[in-house]
Design an enzyme around this catalytic site. Structure first.
Site, PDB file in Angstrom:
ATOM      1  N   ASP A 197      -2.578   1.483  -6.376  1.00  0.00           N
ATOM      2  CA  ASP A 197      -2.438   0.410  -5.189  1.00  0.00           C
ATOM      3  C   ASP A 197      -2.640   0.677  -4.050  1.00  0.00           C
ATOM      4  OD1 ASP A 197      -1.104  -0.896  -7.116  1.00  0.00           O
ATOM      5  OD2 ASP A 197       0.947  -0.814  -6.527  1.00  0.00           O
ATOM      6  N   GLU A 198      -3.808   1.546  -4.041  1.00  0.00           N
ATOM      7  CA  GLU A 198      -4.274   2.187  -2.572  1.00  0.00           C
ATOM      8  C   GLU A 198      -5.140   1.210  -1.380  1.00  0.00           C
ATOM      9  OE1 GLU A 198      -4.360   3.669  -5.292  1.00  0.00           O
ATOM     10  OE2 GLU A 198      -3.121   6.037  -4.938  1.00  0.00           O
TER      11      GLU A 198
ATOM     12  N   LYS B 143      -8.006   0.262  -4.313  1.00  0.00           N
ATOM     13  CA  LYS B 143      -9.244   1.071  -5.441  1.00  0.00           C
ATOM     14  C   LYS B 143     -10.090  -0.173  -4.955  1.00  0.00           C
ATOM     15  CE  LYS B 143      -6.516   2.600  -8.096  1.00  0.00           C
ATOM     16  NZ  LYS B 143      -5.456   2.056  -7.541  1.00  0.00           N
TER      17      LYS B 143
ATOM     18  N   ALA C 214      -3.248  -1.358 -14.299  1.00  0.00           N
ATOM     19  CA  ALA C 214      -3.766  -1.984 -12.745  1.00  0.00           C
ATOM     20  C   ALA C 214      -3.618  -2.933 -13.157  1.00  0.00           C
ATOM     21  CB  ALA C 214      -5.138  -0.401 -13.591  1.00  0.00           C
ATOM     22  N   GLY C 215      -4.267  -3.577 -11.102  1.00  0.00           N
ATOM     23  CA  GLY C 215      -4.073  -4.898 -10.506  1.00  0.00           C
ATOM     24  C   GLY C 215      -5.323  -4.250  -9.790  1.00  0.00           C
ATOM     25  N   HIS C 216      -5.747  -4.861  -9.472  1.00  0.00           N
ATOM     26  CA  HIS C 216      -6.472  -4.254  -8.490  1.00  0.00           C
ATOM     27  C   HIS C 216      -7.454  -6.089  -8.039  1.00  0.00           C
ATOM     28  CE1 HIS C 216      -7.869  -0.321 -10.904  1.00  0.00           C
ATOM     29  NE2 HIS C 216      -6.931  -0.373 -10.716  1.00  0.00           N
TER      30      HIS C 216
ATOM     31  N   GLN D 154      -4.538   3.704 -11.572  1.00  0.00           N
ATOM     32  CA  GLN D 154      -3.342   4.246 -10.823  1.00  0.00           C
ATOM     33  C   GLN D 154      -4.004   5.576  -9.462  1.00  0.00           C
ATOM     34  OE1 GLN D 154      -4.192   4.177 -14.607  1.00  0.00           O
ATOM     35  NE2 GLN D 154      -3.225   2.909 -14.602  1.00  0.00           N
TER      36      GLN D 154
ATOM     37  N   THR E   7       0.612  -6.293 -10.523  1.00  0.00           N
ATOM     38  CA  THR E   7       0.735  -6.682 -11.821  1.00  0.00           C
ATOM     39  C   THR E   7       1.948  -7.429 -12.436  1.00  0.00           C
ATOM     40  OG1 THR E   7      -1.013  -5.104 -12.981  1.00  0.00           O
ATOM     41  CG2 THR E   7       0.612  -5.602 -14.329  1.00  0.00           C
TER      42      THR E   7
ATOM     43  N   ARG F 237       6.729  -2.994  -3.596  1.00  0.00           N
ATOM     44  CA  ARG F 237       6.285  -1.798  -3.878  1.00  0.00           C
ATOM     45  C   ARG F 237       7.241  -0.857  -2.909  1.00  0.00           C
ATOM     46  NH1 ARG F 237       0.560  -3.257  -3.064  1.00  0.00           N
ATOM     47  NH2 ARG F 237       0.030  -4.106  -4.982  1.00  0.00           N
TER      48      ARG F 237
ATOM     49  N   LYS G  43      -5.799  -0.172   4.819  1.00  0.00           N
ATOM     50  CA  LYS G  43      -4.462  -0.774   5.249  1.00  0.00           C
ATOM     51  C   LYS G  43      -4.426  -0.782   7.033  1.00  0.00           C
ATOM     52  CE  LYS G  43      -2.333  -2.689   2.645  1.00  0.00           C
ATOM     53  NZ  LYS G  43      -1.842  -3.625   1.073  1.00  0.00           N
TER      54      LYS G  43
ATOM     55  N   SER H 133     -10.379   0.855   6.092  1.00  0.00           N
ATOM     56  CA  SER H 133     -10.425  -0.027   6.084  1.00  0.00           C
ATOM     57  C   SER H 133      -9.519  -0.919   7.089  1.00  0.00           C
ATOM     58  CB  SER H 133      -9.517  -0.452   4.505  1.00  0.00           C
ATOM     59  OG  SER H 133      -9.573  -1.707   4.187  1.00  0.00           O
ATOM     60  N   VAL H 134     -10.285  -2.623   7.408  1.00  0.00           N
ATOM     61  CA  VAL H 134      -8.662  -2.872   8.206  1.00  0.00           C
ATOM     62  C   VAL H 134      -7.995  -3.995   8.286  1.00  0.00           C
ATOM     63  CG1 VAL H 134      -9.319  -1.102  10.570  1.00  0.00           C
ATOM     64  CG2 VAL H 134     -10.433  -3.016  10.069  1.00  0.00           C
ATOM     65  N   GLY H 135      -8.951  -4.239   6.860  1.00  0.00           N
ATOM     66  CA  GLY H 135      -8.168  -6.148   6.482  1.00  0.00           C
ATOM     67  C   GLY H 135      -8.436  -5.936   4.632  1.00  0.00           C
TER      68      GLY H 135
HETATM   69  P1  GDP Z   1      -5.541  -1.327  -6.039  1.00  0.00           P
HETATM   70  O1  GDP Z   1      -5.422  -1.143  -7.304  1.00  0.00           O
HETATM   71  O2  GDP Z   1      -5.154   0.498  -5.744  1.00  0.00           O
HETATM   72  O3  GDP Z   1      -6.759  -1.447  -6.625  1.00  0.00           O
HETATM   73  O4  GDP Z   1      -4.502  -1.400  -5.018  1.00  0.00           O
HETATM   74  P2  GDP Z   1      -4.221  -3.439  -5.024  1.00  0.00           P
HETATM   75  O5  GDP Z   1      -4.624  -4.647  -5.488  1.00  0.00           O
HETATM   76  O6  GDP Z   1      -2.824  -2.727  -6.047  1.00  0.00           O
HETATM   77  O7  GDP Z   1      -3.612  -3.379  -3.515  1.00  0.00           O
HETATM   78  C1  GDP Z   1      -3.629  -3.722  -2.458  1.00  0.00           C
HETATM   79  C2  GDP Z   1      -3.617  -4.338  -1.708  1.00  0.00           C
HETATM   80  O8  GDP Z   1      -4.071  -4.557  -0.261  1.00  0.00           O
HETATM   81  C3  GDP Z   1      -3.863  -5.727  -2.426  1.00  0.00           C
HETATM   82  O9  GDP Z   1      -2.961  -7.237  -1.585  1.00  0.00           O
HETATM   83  C4  GDP Z   1      -6.084  -5.273  -1.085  1.00  0.00           C
HETATM   84  O10 GDP Z   1      -5.953  -7.512  -0.818  1.00  0.00           O
HETATM   85  C5  GDP Z   1      -4.831  -5.532  -0.087  1.00  0.00           C
HETATM   86  N1  GDP Z   1      -5.381  -4.501   0.786  1.00  0.00           N
HETATM   87  C6  GDP Z   1      -6.485  -3.775   0.959  1.00  0.00           C
HETATM   88  N2  GDP Z   1      -6.983  -3.626   1.580  1.00  0.00           N
HETATM   89  C7  GDP Z   1      -6.946  -3.052   2.834  1.00  0.00           C
HETATM   90  C8  GDP Z   1      -6.982  -3.740   4.279  1.00  0.00           C
HETATM   91  O11 GDP Z   1      -7.587  -2.726   4.453  1.00  0.00           O
HETATM   92  N3  GDP Z   1      -5.177  -3.994   4.766  1.00  0.00           N
HETATM   93  C9  GDP Z   1      -4.469  -4.514   4.570  1.00  0.00           C
HETATM   94  N4  GDP Z   1      -4.055  -5.588   5.363  1.00  0.00           N
HETATM   95  N5  GDP Z   1      -5.087  -4.895   3.406  1.00  0.00           N
HETATM   96  C10 GDP Z   1      -5.578  -4.640   2.579  1.00  0.00           C
HETATM   97  P1  IMO Z   2      -3.677   0.446  -9.849  1.00  0.00           P
HETATM   98  O1  IMO Z   2      -4.643   0.381 -11.001  1.00  0.00           O
HETATM   99  C1  IMO Z   2       1.066   1.350  -8.853  1.00  0.00           C
HETATM  100  C2  IMO Z   2       2.938   3.017 -12.723  1.00  0.00           C
HETATM  101  C3  IMO Z   2       4.126   2.058 -12.684  1.00  0.00           C
HETATM  102  C4  IMO Z   2       5.507   2.631 -13.147  1.00  0.00           C
HETATM  103  C5  IMO Z   2       4.116   4.359 -13.727  1.00  0.00           C
HETATM  104  C6  IMO Z   2       4.708   3.980 -15.254  1.00  0.00           C
HETATM  105  O2  IMO Z   2      -3.048  -0.824  -9.568  1.00  0.00           O
HETATM  106  O3  IMO Z   2      -3.127   1.280  -8.773  1.00  0.00           O
HETATM  107  P2  IMO Z   2       3.049   2.059 -16.760  1.00  0.00           P
HETATM  108  O4  IMO Z   2       3.354   1.353 -17.048  1.00  0.00           O
HETATM  109  O5  IMO Z   2       1.101   3.467 -16.514  1.00  0.00           O
HETATM  110  O6  IMO Z   2       3.743   3.270 -18.445  1.00  0.00           O
HETATM  111  O7  IMO Z   2       4.011   2.822 -15.768  1.00  0.00           O
HETATM  112  O8  IMO Z   2       3.837   3.496 -13.429  1.00  0.00           O
HETATM  113  N1  IMO Z   2       1.855   2.201 -12.489  1.00  0.00           N
HETATM  114  C7  IMO Z   2       1.680   1.184 -10.986  1.00  0.00           C
HETATM  115  N2  IMO Z   2       2.152   1.634  -9.632  1.00  0.00           N
HETATM  116  N3  IMO Z   2      -0.307   1.164  -9.238  1.00  0.00           N
HETATM  117  C8  IMO Z   2      -0.858   1.054 -10.449  1.00  0.00           C
HETATM  118  O9  IMO Z   2      -2.186   1.209 -10.686  1.00  0.00           O
HETATM  119  C9  IMO Z   2       0.114   1.314 -11.440  1.00  0.00           C
HETATM  120  N4  IMO Z   2      -0.147   1.508 -12.852  1.00  0.00           N
HETATM  121  C10 IMO Z   2       1.240   2.064 -13.460  1.00  0.00           C
HETATM  122  O10 IMO Z   2       4.973   1.093 -11.813  1.00  0.00           O
HETATM  123  O11 IMO Z   2       6.025   3.463 -12.213  1.00  0.00           O
HETATM  124 MG    MG Z   3      -2.959  -2.006  -7.717  1.00  0.00          MG
END
Ligand code: GDP
Ligand code: IMO
Ligand code: MG
Length: 429
Positions: free
Chosen positions: A13-14, A16, A39-41, A224, A301, A306, A332, A414-416
């Site tokens: 959830d960085e 990506k 994953a949830g992007h 991940q 997801t 978090r 962020k 990234s600032v948003g």
């Molecule tokens: P991923 O799994 O690495 O793709 O990340 P996620 O989508 O799960 O979580 C990142 C969250 O941060 C999402 O809600 C994005 O819309 C949000 N986001 C991404 N970049 C920024 C940023 O620079 N600032 C803020 N406030 N939110 C961001």
């Molecule tokens: P993205 O791609 C954050 C975590 C789960 C759990 C561990 C194992 O969005 O960054 P799993 O269902 O994979 O066997 O769960 O990994 N986890 C994640 N945490 N972002 C994800 O994906 C994750 N995918 C799995 O919360 O701790």
């Molecule tokens: Mg994610």
């Protein structure tokens, strides 16, 4: 530059999704190389938000090729739903292809995942419950796994499902007293998925290598993060695949000599979902500082809140090292805009020593206390800033310290969540 890996450096959830989408504006192909719909992007375009679980985050650009590589475990129901949702929103999904060597997530996988988690009093991982662990278990245990190549031959596919389902139903009954799944229902369901997906199944390694050979721009999108990687993560509190950059090669059928850059995506602070160690975690009464407001730190997801904490420089150095990160993208930064004093972890105190290297042992990690440096916050809205030099000096110093601790240069900040809320220090392509 032709081929670039985008990899998460923390616990997922960085951001990506945002960065893959950003870089994909100039890419010809985006490849997912591991994980599944755990994953949830998130990609935000104007006021539209897209949440992608299986389809690479480059999909929003018409004509782009989107590959699900051999390292991915694919739940066909989820993939078809995601494709239908995108199509309904006017997105061109014609570039999606699935590796014939990718593995299928079958209905017993999420069931086994959830039963395993709920039956444990100790040793819960806090999985997403999507069956990802059990699907990779079958892959590595070999015989019970079903691959996309199997669905190219309908008669063989039927045989495989019958054979494996008998084994899994027996297991579900013996282990959990679960009634199991009805073969004819599952077969009917999966025969329909097979029909729909068959035209997309191919040897994607041929496609990816050809694209690289032709000088096309190829992005490899990690899911991940490094600390959830099966080898490099905080084992056993990890996911079951190779999310680190090395996984891009094994998970897509491309040799290491073909990778030009590794982009490490890292938040300006830390988060984690699920169980497991988290040295710089904030206590519950302080967590809203980062989780709420612009942080919006709730799982894409599962919707779970978090866990949040300060930036961890020990972890950052470790992740940069095991991935061979060439460029950092710090995400962020805006979430820290209102904080008066920001802490940054520079080492761990373990008994009478100071550790600079992230330990393998969770027992050691549990005894580590982060050593913090305090840095003054900037108390300024950074979301509209477009250049590093225009950031408040405190923010510049904070970023410089991150780069120093991580030992890698920062390419972007990234600032948003929107595409244009991105500062470019140097071009990655
Ligand atoms: P991923 O799994 O690495 O793709 O990340 P996620 O989508 O799960 O979580 C990142 C969250 O941060 C999402 O809600 C994005 O819309 C949000 N986001 C991404 N970049 C920024 C940023 O620079 N600032 C803020 N406030 N939110 C961001
Ligand atoms: P993205 O791609 C954050 C975590 C789960 C759990 C561990 C194992 O969005 O960054 P799993 O269902 O994979 O066997 O769960 O990994 N986890 C994640 N945490 N972002 C994800 O994906 C994750 N995918 C799995 O919360 O701790
Ligand atoms: Mg994610």
């Amino acid at each position: 530059m032709s081929s670039v890996v985008v990899v998460g450096l923390q616990w997922g959830d960085e951001g990506k999704g945002k960065i893959t989408d950003f870089l994909a504006s100039r890419a010809d192909m985006v490849v997912r190389y591991q994980g599944g719909n755990n994953a949830g992007h998130t990609v935000v375009v104007g006021d539209d938000e897209f949440k992608l679980h299986l389809i690479p985050s480059g999909v929003l650009y018409p004509g782009i090729k989107c590959i699900l590589g051999n390292g991915v475990v694919v739940n066909p129901a989820v993939l078809l739903q995601e494709m239908a949702d995108l199509k309904k929103r006017g997105i061109d999904i014609s570039g999606i292809r699935i590796s014939d060597r990718a593995h299928l997530v079958m209905p017993y996988h999420p069931m086994l995942d959830q039963l395993d988690e709920s039956s444990r009093t100790v040793g819960k991982i806090g999985t997403t419950g999507r069956g990802i662990g059990p699907a990779y278990v079958d892959k590595y245990a070999r015989y019970d796994a079903i691959r996309f190549v199997d669905l190219l031959d309908p008669a063989f596919f039927k045989e495989r499902i019958a054979e494996v389902m008998a084994i899994k139903n027996n297991l579900l009954d013996k282990l959990y007293g679960h009634e199991g799944f009805d073969f004819s229902r599952i077969y009917k369901e999966y025969a329909k998925y097979a029909e729909e997906l068959r035209p997309l199944v191919t040897d994607t390694s041929v496609l990816v290598n050809a694209a690289i050979k032709q000088g096309q721009k190829v992005l490899f999108e990690g899911a991940q993060g490094t600390l959830l990687d099966i080898d490099h993560g905080t084992f056993p509190f990890v996911s079951s695949s190779s999310s680190a950059a090395g996984g891009a090669c094994t998970g897509s059928g491309v040799g290491p000599t073909k990778i030009d850059k590794v982009v490490g995506v890292i938040k300006a602070y830390s988060t984690r979902v699920g169980e497991g160690p988290f040295p710089t975690e904030l206590p519950e009464n302080m967590v809203s500082l980062l989780r709420d407001g612009r942080g919006r730190e709730y799982g894409v997801t599962t919707g779970r809140p978090r866990r949040c904490g300060w930036f961890d420089g020990v972890l950052a150095e470790y992740s940069v090292r095991v991935n061979g990160v060439s460029d950092l993208v710090v995400m962020k930064l805006d979430v820290l805009d209102k904080i008066e004093t920001i802490k940054i972890c520079t080492s761990y105190q373990y008994r009478n020593t100071f550790l600079k290297e992230f330990p393998a042992s969770l027992k050691v990690l549990a005894e580590c206390t982060p050593v913090y440096e305090e840095m003054p916050g900037w108390r300024t809205d950074t979301t509209a800033i477009q250049e590093f030099k225009d950031l408040p000096v405190q923010a510049q110093n904070y970023l410089k310290r991150i780069a120093e601790l991580a030992d890698a240069p920062i390419a972007m900040i990234s600032v948003g969540w929107r595409r244009n809320e991105t500062i470019i220090n140097h071009n990655i392509w």
